[in-house]
Design a protein around this motif. Sequence first.
Motif, PDB file in Angstrom:
ATOM      1  N   UNK A 126       0.846  -1.253   0.102  1.00 41.43           N
ATOM      2  CA  UNK A 126      -0.137   0.310   0.060  1.00 41.43           C
ATOM      3  C   UNK A 126       0.903   1.066  -0.016  1.00 41.43           C
ATOM      4  N   UNK A 127       1.682   1.075   0.980  1.00 42.40           N
ATOM      5  CA  UNK A 127       2.725   2.471   0.700  1.00 42.40           C
ATOM      6  C   UNK A 127       3.187   2.855  -0.637  1.00 42.40           C
ATOM      7  N   UNK A 128       4.428   1.595  -0.899  1.00 42.12           N
ATOM      8  CA  UNK A 128       4.557   1.714  -2.457  1.00 42.12           C
ATOM      9  C   UNK A 128       3.662   2.138  -3.621  1.00 42.12           C
TER      10      UNK A 128
ATOM     11  N   UNK B 208       1.810   4.157  -3.173  1.00 42.48           N
ATOM     12  CA  UNK B 208       1.129   5.390  -2.545  1.00 42.48           C
ATOM     13  C   UNK B 208       1.645   6.054  -3.056  1.00 42.48           C
ATOM     14  N   UNK B 209       2.785   5.916  -2.774  1.00 39.32           N
ATOM     15  CA  UNK B 209       4.722   6.937  -3.688  1.00 39.32           C
ATOM     16  C   UNK B 209       4.253   7.104  -4.586  1.00 39.32           C
TER      17      UNK B 209
ATOM     18  N   UNK C 170       1.471   6.801  -6.553  1.00 45.97           N
ATOM     19  CA  UNK C 170       0.351   7.190  -6.781  1.00 45.97           C
ATOM     20  C   UNK C 170       0.903   9.326  -6.984  1.00 45.97           C
ATOM     21  N   UNK C 171       1.660   9.260  -5.784  1.00 45.03           N
ATOM     22  CA  UNK C 171       1.955  11.000  -5.350  1.00 45.03           C
ATOM     23  C   UNK C 171       3.186  11.485  -6.764  1.00 45.03           C
TER      24      UNK C 171
ATOM     25  N   UNK D 104      -5.886  -1.749  -7.192  1.00 46.14           N
ATOM     26  CA  UNK D 104      -5.686  -1.134  -5.641  1.00 46.14           C
ATOM     27  C   UNK D 104      -6.808  -0.140  -5.896  1.00 46.14           C
TER      28      UNK D 104
ATOM     29  N   UNK E  73      -6.145   2.307  -7.526  1.00 44.24           N
ATOM     30  CA  UNK E  73      -6.266   2.892  -9.446  1.00 44.24           C
ATOM     31  C   UNK E  73      -4.824   3.876 -10.576  1.00 44.24           C
TER      32      UNK E  73
ATOM     33  N   UNK F 253      -1.254  11.035   0.742  1.00 46.74           N
ATOM     34  CA  UNK F 253      -1.676  10.189   0.773  1.00 46.74           C
ATOM     35  C   UNK F 253      -1.913   9.681   1.681  1.00 46.74           C
TER      36      UNK F 253
ATOM     37  N   UNK G  87      -2.975   6.136   3.221  1.00 48.88           N
ATOM     38  CA  UNK G  87      -1.749   5.156   4.392  1.00 48.88           C
ATOM     39  C   UNK G  87      -3.082   5.126   5.056  1.00 48.88           C
TER      40      UNK G  87
ATOM     41  N   UNK H  94       3.009   1.062   7.866  1.00 55.22           N
ATOM     42  CA  UNK H  94       3.068   1.968   6.718  1.00 55.22           C
ATOM     43  C   UNK H  94       3.600   3.989   6.448  1.00 55.22           C
TER      44      UNK H  94
ATOM     45  N   UNK I  64       6.337   4.976   4.383  1.00 56.41           N
ATOM     46  CA  UNK I  64       6.209   5.558   3.219  1.00 56.41           C
ATOM     47  C   UNK I  64       6.644   7.163   3.359  1.00 56.41           C
TER      48      UNK I  64
END
Lengths: 376, 291
Positions: free
Chosen positions: A203-205, A207-208, A210-211, A235, A237, B3, B7, B252, B256
Amino acid sequence: MKSTLLAGALLAFATATSVHAQAIKLADVAELSGGGATVGTNWKNGIDLAIEEINAKGGVLGRKLEVTHADSQSNPGVARAQVQKALDAEPYVLLGPGYSGSVKVTAPLAAEAGIAQIMGGEAAELTQAGNKFLFRTSFGQQSSMPKVAKYIHDEMKAKTVAVVWVNNDFGRGGRDVVVKELDRLGSKVVADLSTEAGQADFAADVGKIKAANPDAVFVYLNEEESARILKELKRQGVTAPLMGETTLIGQKVIELAGDAANGARGHVGLTTDAPVDLIKAFREKFSKKYNYVPDHNGLKGYLAVYMVKATTEKMGKVDPKKFADTLHGLTIKAADEPGILMDVTFSDTGDIDRQSFLVEVVEGKQVVKQVLPKVK
Amino acid sequence: MSNLFDLLVAGLATGAIYALVAVGFTLLWQTSQTINFAQGEFVMLPAFLMLAAMHAGAPFWLAIILGILLSMILLGLAFKMLLVDPMMRHGVLPLAIATMALAIGIKEAVKQFFSAEASPFPSIVPTGDISILGHAVSLQSIGVLVVAILAVLGLTTLLNRTSLGHQMQAAAQNPTVARIIGVPVERMILLTFLINAFLVALASLLITPIYLAKFSSGEVLGQAAFIAAIVGGFNQVRGAIAGGLLIGVLDNLAAAYVSTQYRAAVPMIFLIAVILFRPQGLLGRAEERTV
């Protein structure tokens, strides 16, 4: 009566011993459990299939092939111990491991013993250390990554790229070459993310990623982690096109990731979906025997054994010390040795040159989009 | 920081699973002074039981029921009767070692009878997103979080608001006195084991679609839950819940905002800090020991 029985038993024993002595012994050390179980299981099954075929046709120079399989548990330390044990039995050729980190620590042992090692690792550095006994069954990253970077830059038209890689010898090697090539071509790396082997939560990876909002994402992880990150990318997107190498679009990854694998693209040195008749035949035989479609590691294990056969027949004798010398610079044509599947040439460093493929996953299946020719 | 919300949700969803597993640690510790080092494998096994049922032709819903029932028999009843009860006589340490052996046994058995390779596992929660505060949040994360919270709420309600729960707590706190006042202590302890087995089966059902069904998947989960239980307080259910959620979110956020490369180290560092400054855990109760 007793003496007749005894004589018969002795004769049977002598015959069995003689047949055993004539067998050509191969040793395989592979990732049969742990994070690389998919790699090792396919590799092993490919080896067993090839040996079964070769022995059914009379063996190599009239001698049967025998193989012992040992489990590295996907752990370089265990791999080293297993290879040492395997070499103590003085095999003709060492097969495996598949993980670059395990190859790196075992290659000096095989070289010291003067035994050729035919392995599945793809890290660029493996064949650049001057080891004369190490041979690839697949492209090294120095061959495949420039093709990948070129595709990302030229075909995907990506000006910005996120690079996700697994923090081991395999991942680091690929990451280093692809980042260098992307930089040379003018595509900017906007996210450079290392992940852990066996990582479950991406999830965190993602997220990065996406950012960073890249034009394309290059994913270079092991198979199971590839499946997990594909699911997480879907998941969360992420719509940027995904590019990888063999481990992103392998059959097992598609099975594990399901719909999330659709659209992923990758360069593959070997795929069972290649438009090559001999590979199609291999796929059919393998699937019939093991009841599943192999990934590229099945092909690698299979042709590793046929490398042994072709080289030995070229020498005309079983000579472990001269095996490596003979294989260097050797071209094996599929017309002469169908088990090699495609025409292949081995360089002086043990690297391989042959056709390769650009693949996209479409509706859960690998579809070959382009066939790339041999480099030389 | 855009985000951060995503997270947090993803971390809470993972943390809720850790909490479910960590609660099992505290339940068994409170009632029978058992540290079950096979707890991670207890989470791995039910997924394979469900897969086996599906391979045998059972629809998913039936496989879930069968998987949970079999888990309760194998990981609750049989675990207590065949391993904990006989080993308990020899003390906590031999029992803890026996559970380590059990973990290896379960892993190897699954590898032998199923496969060393990972298998996909269907999700009870549909894929897709919903919008919360302008963020697209996956239904799977929400589903995992909601089911885990409901399970934990159900458990705490049982423990604190029902006669059965009070008897369980009495049996845990002082078995001798509980026996005198007529609490069926043995039955209460067995019930604790069955509840733990139910919780791990539920965790397995929720986590396996994300982690994939693999014989070794319990290692990471067991370790994370163990850390969560210690951080939260090994002798408090609420501590285990808080610890689980905290570790999930921390993992998480560390990945991040600190480093993906050292994410595995962050919970360990946190654990060491908690042990140094608050050995009983964040919400745990200091226990006196007679020497």
